[in-house]
Write a protein that holds these residues in place. Sequence first.
Motif, PDB file in Angstrom:
ATOM      1  N   GLU A  12       0.855  -1.177   0.000  1.00  0.00           N
ATOM      2  CA  GLU A  12       0.000   0.000   0.000  1.00  0.00           C
ATOM      3  C   GLU A  12       0.903   1.243   0.000  1.00  0.00           C
ATOM      4  N   GLN A  13       0.286   2.396  -0.213  1.00  0.00           N
ATOM      5  CA  GLN A  13       1.024   3.658  -0.254  1.00  0.00           C
ATOM      6  C   GLN A  13       1.897   3.788   1.004  1.00  0.00           C
ATOM      7  N   PRO A  14       3.194   4.000   0.848  1.00  0.00           N
ATOM      8  CA  PRO A  14       4.071   4.130   2.020  1.00  0.00           C
ATOM      9  C   PRO A  14       3.814   5.435   2.769  1.00  0.00           C
ATOM     10  N   LYS A  15       4.133   5.431   4.055  1.00  0.00           N
ATOM     11  CA  LYS A  15       4.072   6.674   4.821  1.00  0.00           C
ATOM     12  C   LYS A  15       5.294   7.539   4.524  1.00  0.00           C
ATOM     13  N   ASN A  16       6.362   6.905   4.049  1.00  0.00           N
ATOM     14  CA  ASN A  16       7.581   7.607   3.639  1.00  0.00           C
ATOM     15  C   ASN A  16       7.973   7.053   2.268  1.00  0.00           C
ATOM     16  N   GLN A  17       7.417   7.649   1.220  1.00  0.00           N
ATOM     17  CA  GLN A  17       7.625   7.138  -0.138  1.00  0.00           C
ATOM     18  C   GLN A  17       9.091   7.218  -0.563  1.00  0.00           C
ATOM     19  N   GLU A  18       9.741   8.311  -0.271  1.00  0.00           N
ATOM     20  CA  GLU A  18      11.145   8.464  -0.674  1.00  0.00           C
ATOM     21  C   GLU A  18      12.031   7.413   0.003  1.00  0.00           C
ATOM     22  N   GLY A  19      11.854   7.227   1.304  1.00  0.00           N
ATOM     23  CA  GLY A  19      12.635   6.227   2.029  1.00  0.00           C
ATOM     24  C   GLY A  19      12.333   4.820   1.552  1.00  0.00           C
ATOM     25  N   PHE A  20      11.042   4.540   1.314  1.00  0.00           N
ATOM     26  CA  PHE A  20      10.649   3.223   0.823  1.00  0.00           C
ATOM     27  C   PHE A  20      11.320   2.929  -0.521  1.00  0.00           C
ATOM     28  N   GLU A  21      11.181   3.856  -1.462  1.00  0.00           N
ATOM     29  CA  GLU A  21      11.741   3.616  -2.798  1.00  0.00           C
ATOM     30  C   GLU A  21      13.252   3.465  -2.757  1.00  0.00           C
ATOM     31  N   LYS A  22      13.924   4.265  -1.969  1.00  0.00           N
ATOM     32  CA  LYS A  22      15.381   4.151  -1.880  1.00  0.00           C
ATOM     33  C   LYS A  22      15.768   2.758  -1.376  1.00  0.00           C
ATOM     34  N   HIS A  23      15.156   2.317  -0.286  1.00  0.00           N
ATOM     35  CA  HIS A  23      15.504   1.009   0.260  1.00  0.00           C
ATOM     36  C   HIS A  23      15.044  -0.119  -0.667  1.00  0.00           C
ATOM     37  N   TYR A  24      13.843   0.006  -1.198  1.00  0.00           N
ATOM     38  CA  TYR A  24      13.284  -1.047  -2.050  1.00  0.00           C
ATOM     39  C   TYR A  24      14.155  -1.284  -3.282  1.00  0.00           C
ATOM     40  N   PHE A  25      14.492  -0.210  -3.988  1.00  0.00           N
ATOM     41  CA  PHE A  25      15.223  -0.359  -5.251  1.00  0.00           C
ATOM     42  C   PHE A  25      16.730  -0.513  -5.079  1.00  0.00           C
ATOM     43  N   GLU A  26      17.288   0.024  -3.992  1.00  0.00           N
ATOM     44  CA  GLU A  26      18.742  -0.055  -3.805  1.00  0.00           C
ATOM     45  C   GLU A  26      19.174  -1.249  -2.957  1.00  0.00           C
ATOM     46  N   VAL A  27      18.271  -1.761  -2.108  1.00  0.00           N
ATOM     47  CA  VAL A  27      18.641  -2.864  -1.208  1.00  0.00           C
ATOM     48  C   VAL A  27      17.776  -4.100  -1.445  1.00  0.00           C
ATOM     49  N   HIS A  28      16.461  -3.927  -1.357  1.00  0.00           N
ATOM     50  CA  HIS A  28      15.571  -5.100  -1.372  1.00  0.00           C
ATOM     51  C   HIS A  28      15.562  -5.826  -2.714  1.00  0.00           C
ATOM     52  N   ILE A  29      15.398  -5.105  -3.792  1.00  0.00           N
ATOM     53  CA  ILE A  29      15.384  -5.755  -5.120  1.00  0.00           C
ATOM     54  C   ILE A  29      16.714  -6.458  -5.401  1.00  0.00           C
ATOM     55  N   SER A  61       9.580  -9.097 -11.430  1.00  0.00           N
ATOM     56  CA  SER A  61       9.076  -7.866 -12.041  1.00  0.00           C
ATOM     57  C   SER A  61       8.299  -7.079 -10.994  1.00  0.00           C
ATOM     58  N   TYR A  62       8.210  -5.797 -11.206  1.00  0.00           N
ATOM     59  CA  TYR A  62       7.445  -4.941 -10.301  1.00  0.00           C
ATOM     60  C   TYR A  62       6.830  -3.815 -11.118  1.00  0.00           C
ATOM     61  N   GLN A  63       5.676  -3.373 -10.643  1.00  0.00           N
ATOM     62  CA  GLN A  63       4.948  -2.302 -11.321  1.00  0.00           C
ATOM     63  C   GLN A  63       4.327  -1.405 -10.263  1.00  0.00           C
ATOM     64  N   LYS A  64       4.298  -0.111 -10.540  1.00  0.00           N
ATOM     65  CA  LYS A  64       3.559   0.814  -9.687  1.00  0.00           C
ATOM     66  C   LYS A  64       2.087   0.715 -10.059  1.00  0.00           C
ATOM     67  N   ASN A  98      -5.265   1.772  -0.683  1.00  0.00           N
ATOM     68  CA  ASN A  98      -4.516   2.698  -1.526  1.00  0.00           C
ATOM     69  C   ASN A  98      -3.255   1.967  -2.010  1.00  0.00           C
ATOM     70  N   LEU A  99      -3.427   1.115  -3.010  1.00  0.00           N
ATOM     71  CA  LEU A  99      -2.329   0.273  -3.487  1.00  0.00           C
ATOM     72  C   LEU A  99      -1.282   1.110  -4.209  1.00  0.00           C
ATOM     73  N   TYR A 100      -0.030   0.720  -4.010  1.00  0.00           N
ATOM     74  CA  TYR A 100       1.092   1.520  -4.502  1.00  0.00           C
ATOM     75  C   TYR A 100       1.996   0.753  -5.467  1.00  0.00           C
ATOM     76  N   LEU A 101       2.355  -0.481  -5.091  1.00  0.00           N
ATOM     77  CA  LEU A 101       3.341  -1.212  -5.888  1.00  0.00           C
ATOM     78  C   LEU A 101       3.066  -2.703  -5.758  1.00  0.00           C
ATOM     79  N   MET A 102       3.289  -3.439  -6.858  1.00  0.00           N
ATOM     80  CA  MET A 102       3.152  -4.895  -6.868  1.00  0.00           C
ATOM     81  C   MET A 102       4.443  -5.498  -7.415  1.00  0.00           C
ATOM     82  N   ALA A 103       4.869  -6.570  -6.795  1.00  0.00           N
ATOM     83  CA  ALA A 103       6.034  -7.304  -7.288  1.00  0.00           C
ATOM     84  C   ALA A 103       5.625  -8.747  -7.536  1.00  0.00           C
TER      85      ALA A 103
END
Length: 97
Positions: free
Chosen positions: A6-23, A36-39, A49-54
């Motif tokens: 769902e929509q993160p409470k901290n979108q910038e922090g989520f995306e940084k960690h998700y794309f730089e560490v988790h993926i 694969s992942y899609q917004k 409030n869905l945000y991203l699917m992997a």
Amino acid sequence: MHVIYEQPKNQEGFEKHYFEVHIPLAQKIPNLKNLSYQKVLQAQNTEKNLYLMAELEFESLDVFQESMSSKEGKETQKDVANLVEFLHKPPVIIISQ
């Protein structure tokens, strides 16, 4: 396997960690056929409030279970706790065939 965030409470922090560490961690899981992942642009018939699917694809349920039990699979699963810091609640995880 599908993971729905769902929509993160901290979108910038989520995306940084998700794309730089988790993926990158997930990409190391043995026997992973595809990742694969899609917004989410729009979701119908839900209040969420869905945000991203992997989607992570494996040959079979047995291969999936074996792969997620590997060192790399466990590291990826453990890292979800780091993502939850940026979310209101943990992601929905769906295992399907």
